[in-house]
Design a protein around this motif. Structure first.
Motif, short mmCIF file in Angstrom:
data_model
loop_
_atom_site.label_atom_id
_atom_site.label_comp_id
_atom_site.label_asym_id
_atom_site.label_seq_id
_atom_site.Cartn_x
_atom_site.Cartn_y
_atom_site.Cartn_z
N GLY A 190 -19.53 -8.99 -72.58
CA GLY A 190 -18.64 -9.26 -73.71
C GLY A 190 -18.84 -8.27 -74.84
O GLY A 190 -17.87 -7.79 -75.45
N ARG A 203 -17.40 -4.91 -73.75
CA ARG A 203 -15.93 -4.88 -73.87
C ARG A 203 -15.51 -4.64 -75.31
O ARG A 203 -14.59 -3.87 -75.58
CB ARG A 203 -15.33 -6.20 -73.36
CG ARG A 203 -15.35 -6.32 -71.85
CD ARG A 203 -14.75 -7.64 -71.35
NE ARG A 203 -13.41 -7.83 -71.87
CZ ARG A 203 -12.98 -8.97 -72.42
NH1 ARG A 203 -13.77 -10.02 -72.54
NH2 ARG A 203 -11.74 -9.07 -72.86
N ALA A 204 -16.19 -5.30 -76.26
CA ALA A 204 -15.86 -5.11 -77.67
C ALA A 204 -16.11 -3.67 -78.09
O ALA A 204 -15.29 -3.07 -78.81
CB ALA A 204 -16.65 -6.09 -78.53
N VAL A 252 -13.27 -1.52 -76.78
CA VAL A 252 -12.03 -1.68 -77.56
C VAL A 252 -12.12 -0.91 -78.87
O VAL A 252 -11.19 -0.20 -79.26
CB VAL A 252 -11.73 -3.18 -77.81
CG1 VAL A 252 -10.64 -3.35 -78.86
CG2 VAL A 252 -11.34 -3.88 -76.51
N HIS A 282 -7.25 -8.19 -78.59
CA HIS A 282 -7.56 -7.20 -77.54
C HIS A 282 -8.54 -7.77 -76.51
O HIS A 282 -8.45 -7.43 -75.32
CB HIS A 282 -8.17 -5.94 -78.16
CG HIS A 282 -7.17 -5.03 -78.77
ND1 HIS A 282 -6.28 -4.27 -78.03
CD2 HIS A 282 -6.91 -4.73 -80.07
CE1 HIS A 282 -5.52 -3.56 -78.84
NE2 HIS A 282 -5.89 -3.82 -80.09
N LEU A 283 -9.47 -8.61 -76.96
CA LEU A 283 -10.47 -9.17 -76.05
C LEU A 283 -9.98 -10.43 -75.35
O LEU A 283 -10.63 -10.93 -74.44
CB LEU A 283 -11.76 -9.49 -76.82
CG LEU A 283 -12.48 -8.29 -77.42
CD1 LEU A 283 -13.64 -8.74 -78.30
CD2 LEU A 283 -12.97 -7.35 -76.32
N HIS A 284 -8.84 -10.96 -75.80
CA HIS A 284 -8.28 -12.20 -75.25
C HIS A 284 -9.27 -13.35 -75.38
O HIS A 284 -9.48 -14.14 -74.44
CB HIS A 284 -7.85 -12.02 -73.78
CG HIS A 284 -6.90 -10.89 -73.58
ND1 HIS A 284 -5.59 -10.93 -74.01
CD2 HIS A 284 -7.07 -9.67 -73.02
CE1 HIS A 284 -5.00 -9.79 -73.72
NE2 HIS A 284 -5.87 -8.99 -73.13
N THR A 294 -14.98 -14.16 -81.27
CA THR A 294 -15.04 -12.76 -81.69
C THR A 294 -16.06 -12.59 -82.81
O THR A 294 -16.82 -11.62 -82.83
CB THR A 294 -13.65 -12.27 -82.16
OG1 THR A 294 -12.72 -12.52 -81.11
CG2 THR A 294 -13.67 -10.79 -82.48
#
Length: 138
Positions: free
Chosen positions: A36, A39-40, A43, A58-60, A66
């Motif tokens: 996670g 992924r951040a 982005v 963007h991360l859904h 978040t």
């Protein structure tokens, strides 16, 4: 296609997804970072500084989740919060120099991992697979 064929396709798909997930976790081990957080970082590397709500989109994931991701990255010195110059009430999340360095290293490691993982496929097969997966994703 029969029900058995569809089930077989789904089983193969999930087996590949599990293998990729495990491989990705191993790739992230040197940075002691979870998927996670990675992924951040990706982005933010791709889009630059973002508001929390935009990063969540963007991360859904939910904005509250978040905030937790950003808190974890900020504790590690990988991101910083700063005022949004367009709206002083809003906050932007931006990569620090260390966050940029770690993000670039993770991207290089993941690119090498993908090259190994998909290396047995011909260029045409990789292109077909990418097209099919994008269709399923969208």
């Amino acid at each position: 296609m029969t029900g058995d064929d569809e089930e077989s396709l789904a089983e193969v798909f999930w087996a590949v997804a599990r293998r990729l997930r495990h491989q990705s976790r191993r790739t992230l081990e040197p940075w002691e970072i979870n998927p996670g957080h990675a992924r951040a970082l990706a982005v933010l590397m791709r889009h630059g500084a973002l508001r929390l709500s935009t990063l969540a989109d963007h991360l859904h994931i939910a904005p509250r989740s978040t905030t937790e991701v950003v808190d974890g990255l900020q504790e590690r010195g990988l991101v910083e919060r700063r005022p949004d110059p367009d709206d002083r009430r809003a906050t932007l999340v931006a990569l620090t120099a260390e966050g940029t360095r770690v993000g670039a290293a993770i991207r290089a490691a993941r690119d090498a991992e993908a090259a190994r993982f998909f290396g047995d496929l011909s260029p045409a097969d990789r292109a077909d697979l990418a097209r099919i997966l994008r269709t399923l994703r969208d």
